[in-house]
Design a protein around this motif. Structure first.
Motif, PDB file in Angstrom:
ATOM      1  N   GLY A 178      44.707  29.222  53.002  1.00 36.04           N
ATOM      2  CA  GLY A 178      46.010  29.636  52.484  1.00 36.04           C
ATOM      3  C   GLY A 178      46.178  29.335  51.007  1.00 36.04           C
ATOM      4  O   GLY A 178      46.811  30.109  50.277  1.00 36.04           O
ATOM      5  N   THR A 179      45.613  28.213  50.553  1.00 33.49           N
ATOM      6  CA  THR A 179      45.708  27.849  49.135  1.00 33.49           C
ATOM      7  C   THR A 179      44.977  28.861  48.263  1.00 33.49           C
ATOM      8  O   THR A 179      45.514  29.352  47.262  1.00 33.49           O
ATOM      9  CB  THR A 179      45.132  26.446  48.908  1.00 33.49           C
ATOM     10  OG1 THR A 179      45.935  25.489  49.611  1.00 33.49           O
ATOM     11  CG2 THR A 179      45.123  26.094  47.428  1.00 33.49           C
ATOM     12  N   ILE A 180      43.754  29.190  48.638  1.00 35.27           N
ATOM     13  CA  ILE A 180      42.966  30.159  47.864  1.00 35.27           C
ATOM     14  C   ILE A 180      43.622  31.537  47.904  1.00 35.27           C
ATOM     15  O   ILE A 180      43.716  32.232  46.877  1.00 35.27           O
ATOM     16  CB  ILE A 180      41.527  30.215  48.403  1.00 35.27           C
ATOM     17  CG1 ILE A 180      40.812  28.895  48.113  1.00 35.27           C
ATOM     18  CG2 ILE A 180      40.766  31.381  47.774  1.00 35.27           C
ATOM     19  CD1 ILE A 180      39.457  28.772  48.754  1.00 35.27           C
ATOM     20  N   GLU A 181      44.098  31.923  49.074  1.00 36.75           N
ATOM     21  CA  GLU A 181      44.765  33.223  49.192  1.00 36.75           C
ATOM     22  C   GLU A 181      46.025  33.275  48.334  1.00 36.75           C
ATOM     23  O   GLU A 181      46.282  34.259  47.631  1.00 36.75           O
ATOM     24  CB  GLU A 181      45.122  33.488  50.651  1.00 36.75           C
ATOM     25  CG  GLU A 181      45.795  34.835  50.885  1.00 36.75           C
ATOM     26  CD  GLU A 181      46.143  35.071  52.350  1.00 36.75           C
ATOM     27  OE1 GLU A 181      46.684  36.155  52.646  1.00 36.75           O
ATOM     28  OE2 GLU A 181      45.874  34.191  53.187  1.00 36.75           O
ATOM     29  N   GLY A 182      46.813  32.207  48.372  1.00 36.84           N
ATOM     30  CA  GLY A 182      48.036  32.157  47.574  1.00 36.84           C
ATOM     31  C   GLY A 182      47.756  32.244  46.091  1.00 36.84           C
ATOM     32  O   GLY A 182      48.469  32.933  45.342  1.00 36.84           O
ATOM     33  N   HIS A 183      46.717  31.548  45.633  1.00 32.18           N
ATOM     34  CA  HIS A 183      46.365  31.590  44.211  1.00 32.18           C
ATOM     35  C   HIS A 183      45.887  32.975  43.808  1.00 32.18           C
ATOM     36  O   HIS A 183      46.162  33.439  42.694  1.00 32.18           O
ATOM     37  CB  HIS A 183      45.298  30.547  43.909  1.00 32.18           C
ATOM     38  CG  HIS A 183      45.814  29.140  43.955  1.00 32.18           C
ATOM     39  ND1 HIS A 183      45.009  28.036  43.830  1.00 32.18           N
ATOM     40  CD2 HIS A 183      47.074  28.668  44.115  1.00 32.18           C
ATOM     41  CE1 HIS A 183      45.743  26.936  43.906  1.00 32.18           C
ATOM     42  NE2 HIS A 183      46.993  27.304  44.082  1.00 32.18           N
ATOM     43  N   PHE A 184      45.153  33.632  44.711  1.00 29.12           N
ATOM     44  CA  PHE A 184      44.682  34.986  44.414  1.00 29.12           C
ATOM     45  C   PHE A 184      45.860  35.947  44.285  1.00 29.12           C
ATOM     46  O   PHE A 184      45.920  36.758  43.349  1.00 29.12           O
ATOM     47  CB  PHE A 184      43.731  35.463  45.511  1.00 29.12           C
ATOM     48  CG  PHE A 184      43.201  36.856  45.293  1.00 29.12           C
ATOM     49  CD1 PHE A 184      42.173  37.082  44.392  1.00 29.12           C
ATOM     50  CD2 PHE A 184      43.738  37.940  45.969  1.00 29.12           C
ATOM     51  CE1 PHE A 184      41.688  38.367  44.180  1.00 29.12           C
ATOM     52  CE2 PHE A 184      43.260  39.226  45.765  1.00 29.12           C
ATOM     53  CZ  PHE A 184      42.231  39.439  44.866  1.00 29.12           C
ATOM     54  N   VAL A 185      46.788  35.866  45.214  1.00 27.62           N
ATOM     55  CA  VAL A 185      47.974  36.725  45.159  1.00 27.62           C
ATOM     56  C   VAL A 185      48.749  36.476  43.865  1.00 27.62           C
ATOM     57  O   VAL A 185      49.216  37.410  43.201  1.00 27.62           O
ATOM     58  CB  VAL A 185      48.874  36.481  46.389  1.00 27.62           C
ATOM     59  CG1 VAL A 185      50.201  37.210  46.243  1.00 27.62           C
ATOM     60  CG2 VAL A 185      48.173  36.924  47.668  1.00 27.62           C
ATOM     61  N   GLN A 186      48.864  35.211  43.496  1.00 28.88           N
ATOM     62  CA  GLN A 186      49.583  34.847  42.272  1.00 28.88           C
ATOM     63  C   GLN A 186      48.862  35.385  41.040  1.00 28.88           C
ATOM     64  O   GLN A 186      49.492  35.883  40.094  1.00 28.88           O
ATOM     65  CB  GLN A 186      49.706  33.333  42.204  1.00 28.88           C
ATOM     66  CG  GLN A 186      50.688  32.806  41.169  1.00 28.88           C
ATOM     67  CD  GLN A 186      50.849  31.302  41.272  1.00 28.88           C
ATOM     68  OE1 GLN A 186      49.874  30.554  41.346  1.00 28.88           O
ATOM     69  NE2 GLN A 186      52.085  30.844  41.296  1.00 28.88           N
ATOM     70  N   ARG A 187      47.534  35.311  41.049  1.00 28.62           N
ATOM     71  CA  ARG A 187      46.744  35.803  39.914  1.00 28.62           C
ATOM     72  C   ARG A 187      46.901  37.309  39.768  1.00 28.62           C
ATOM     73  O   ARG A 187      47.024  37.830  38.647  1.00 28.62           O
ATOM     74  CB  ARG A 187      45.275  35.439  40.133  1.00 28.62           C
ATOM     75  CG  ARG A 187      44.381  35.651  38.905  1.00 28.62           C
ATOM     76  CD  ARG A 187      42.947  35.245  39.194  1.00 28.62           C
ATOM     77  NE  ARG A 187      42.874  33.891  39.713  1.00 28.62           N
ATOM     78  CZ  ARG A 187      42.328  33.571  40.887  1.00 28.62           C
ATOM     79  NH1 ARG A 187      41.817  34.513  41.660  1.00 28.62           N
ATOM     80  NH2 ARG A 187      42.282  32.326  41.281  1.00 28.62           N
ATOM     81  N   CYS A 188      46.916  38.023  40.877  1.00 28.37           N
ATOM     82  CA  CYS A 188      47.101  39.476  40.832  1.00 28.37           C
ATOM     83  C   CYS A 188      48.467  39.826  40.249  1.00 28.37           C
ATOM     84  O   CYS A 188      48.592  40.737  39.421  1.00 28.37           O
ATOM     85  CB  CYS A 188      46.976  40.074  42.232  1.00 28.37           C
ATOM     86  SG  CYS A 188      45.338  39.929  42.958  1.00 28.37           S
ATOM     87  N   ALA A 189      49.494  39.093  40.690  1.00 28.85           N
ATOM     88  CA  ALA A 189      50.850  39.354  40.193  1.00 28.85           C
ATOM     89  C   ALA A 189      50.931  39.088  38.695  1.00 28.85           C
ATOM     90  O   ALA A 189      51.558  39.856  37.944  1.00 28.85           O
ATOM     91  CB  ALA A 189      51.852  38.488  40.946  1.00 28.85           C
ATOM     92  N   SER A 190      50.292  38.011  38.246  1.00 26.98           N
ATOM     93  CA  SER A 190      50.308  37.684  36.809  1.00 26.98           C
ATOM     94  C   SER A 190      49.607  38.754  35.981  1.00 26.98           C
ATOM     95  O   SER A 190      49.979  39.017  34.837  1.00 26.98           O
ATOM     96  CB  SER A 190      49.640  36.326  36.573  1.00 26.98           C
ATOM     97  OG  SER A 190      50.342  35.284  37.233  1.00 26.98           O
TER      98      SER A 190
END
Length: 261
Positions: A178-190
């Motif tokens: 979940g941590t890696i997935e959350g960071h990936f989603v956040q990176r895409c949004a940024s």
């Protein structure tokens, strides 16, 4: 309110939940305390800011500005920024829908439910991951989650000596995933890109590097074999397969019924 000098004298304070103080309210408070402000409201806005802007940009001044009050007004309700972050952490754990241990539902389904909910929480609130390792997580919602997980693992039939190991195997996996997935989603949004766009762009960039060509071809074969038409579908397949593997492992250890030590 605790002064900075007093806070410095007690750096080992363990949790806002061990302070022995009831939540403060502004009722009857002099000095022009703003109406409609209480600890629940402050916590709610803290969560919203952390979701929108992340941990790095969060500050008590930023929070006060969002609430349209002074920073000192916020400190009337919480002593420190850490106290507030701990309150926010427990608040989001309250979003989890926990299975009823008395429902008679199979432990496997209850484990899937609580693991999936935990994963979604970590993705929805990427700032939660580092805080879980910072605080004791003994607020009411965090404790409800912890007790629910323990009940599920106890109902598997594992002997007591193996229950904490099984719990760690499942929920440390979910935490990492979940941590890696959350960071990936956040990176895409940024980056202003969808997950699909970001993933394809990254893969294209790597494939163009000669030194990565062999490794990329091997990785591409694995990604094709895993199935799924989108990044989200591929990730869902990975999570489901991994969780089912852990459940099968628990079943095997229950059937074995011997102490591995």
């Amino acid at each position: 309110m605790v002064r900075a000098a007093d806070r410095a004298k007690r750096p080992a304070r363990t949790s806002v939940w061990l302070e022995g103080k009831a939540p403060r309210s502004g009722a009857g408070r002099g000095g022009g305390q703003p109406s409609g402000l209480d600890r629940d409201r402050i916590t709610e806005v803290t969560v919203r800011l952390l979701d929108a802007e992340g941990m790095a940009r969060f500050s008590m001044r930023r929070l006060a500005a969002e609430l349209n009050v002074t920073a000192m007004s916020v400190y009337w309700y919480v002593d420190t920024k850490d106290d507030l972050l701990e309150l926010a952490l427990d608040a989001v754990f309250g979003e989890l829908e926990l299975p009823d241990a008395e429902s008679g539902e199979d432990w496997r389904d209850r484990l899937r439910c609580v693991a999936g909910g935990y994963r979604a929480l970590l993705v929805r609130h990427p700032w939660v991951s580092p805080l879980i390792g910072t605080f004791l997580n003994i607020g009411p919602h965090s404790m409800a989650f912890s007790l629910c997980v323990q009940k599920v693992v106890r109902s598997t039939g594992l002997p007591p000596y193996g229950q904490m190991g099984a719990l760690s195997a499942v929920f440390q996996f979910v935490y990492g995933f979940g941590t890696i997935e959350g960071h990936f989603v956040q990176r895409c949004a940024s980056a202003g890109m969808s997950q699909e766009e970001y993933f394809r762009h990254a893969m294209s960039t790597i494939s163009e590097q000669p030194r990565f060509s062999a490794e990329f071809e091997s990785a591409a074969d694995l990604m094709e074999a895993r199935g799924g038409d989108t990044v989200e579908e591929m990730r869902e397949r990975d999570f489901t397969f991994a969780l089912e593997t852990l459940i099968a492992g628990i079943e095997t250890m229950v059937a074995r019924g011997t102490d591995p030590a």
